[in-house]
Design an enzyme around this catalytic site. Sequence first.
Site, PDB file in Angstrom:
ATOM      1  N   HIS A 122      36.329  29.325  34.517  1.00 44.84           N
ATOM      2  CA  HIS A 122      37.367  29.819  33.615  1.00 44.84           C
ATOM      3  C   HIS A 122      37.253  29.132  32.256  1.00 44.84           C
ATOM      4  CE1 HIS A 122      40.349  32.224  36.035  1.00 44.84           C
ATOM      5  NE2 HIS A 122      39.569  31.749  36.987  1.00 44.84           N
TER       6      HIS A 122
ATOM      7  N   GLU B 189      37.612  38.533  33.729  1.00 42.18           N
ATOM      8  CA  GLU B 189      39.040  38.593  33.450  1.00 42.18           C
ATOM      9  C   GLU B 189      39.252  38.466  31.941  1.00 42.18           C
ATOM     10  OE1 GLU B 189      41.692  38.759  35.490  1.00 42.18           O
ATOM     11  OE2 GLU B 189      40.914  38.282  37.488  1.00 42.18           O
TER      12      GLU B 189
END
Length: 337
Positions: free
Chosen positions: A41, A110
Amino acid sequence: MTIPLRLGYKASAEQFGPSELVDLAVAVEDAGFDSVFVSDHLQPWMHEGGHAPAAIPLLGAMGARTSRVLLGTSVLTPTFRYHPGVIAQAFATLGALYPERVILGVGTGESLNEVTLGMTWPDPPERFRRLKEALTIIDKLWSDERVTYEGEFYTVKDATIYDRPDTPVPVYIGAAGPAATRLAGRIADGFITTSGKDPALYTDTLLPALDEGLGKSGRTRDDVDTLIEVKVSYHPDPEEALERTRFWAPLALSPEEKMGIHDPIEMQRRAAELPIERVAKRFIVSSDPDEHVEKIAQIAGLGFRHLVFHDPGQDQAGFIERYQADILPRLRARLGA
């Protein structure tokens, strides 16, 4: 070839810093787990208390401190923040450093991780095409001496990966829908998904799509690793087991509720409005080891042979100790390790 049963650990880079994650990988290996999978991330789900160490150097540090466990990403997106050629080089290097211990797990991404850096977040079909093209480039760079490629999204000119492992790094594709799952069946070494959703998603959509892709490549499930991240909260105190899921409240947001959100502060605000019962819905929450094992066995019975456990609590050392003592032996006996 039959893929063996594997019991792994999810090293949640959204929740813990790099030094702690490396120490946890060592503890997991000592406790008898078979694998460690790291999140990739740029930003965490939660702003307060969140972390986001880079996965690639983190895997290198974990490899240096461990000797046996498999190490992989669950999952990395090789299509926006990274050029696929950079991923090909990085994972070839990791594979050369730690032979037959490194796995490249990939997915379509994402918006949380990409929009902040100025990316325009495309619709799912484009993200899927980008992933296919990225995997084509990575495969060519790992297999061909010299690569020139002109695609829809990426260009490679006169490229060579000079330092490669003798055995190619396995590629796993993470998916929550049929198209990417079929792609995993067709071209990947493994398939990654997550637990806690409607059982029909696995039995009626994902696993049939995997079989369809496998059929097109002339393979069976014995030829690929079927990995599922199993979300668990096991603690002797039932109330504590429930409350520990709170940090991961964003997982309980529907796709519509988190669509296009790129800011962890906004994600945290929306997640804070959820009741604890909804927050915990994705997790197996139990203080009874036999009940816990029974529910995990039901997930394995769907057709998954690589179970990677994600515990939501801050006390990961305590989770590892409890799992080593109470859960792993029962699971191996139940599932025939």
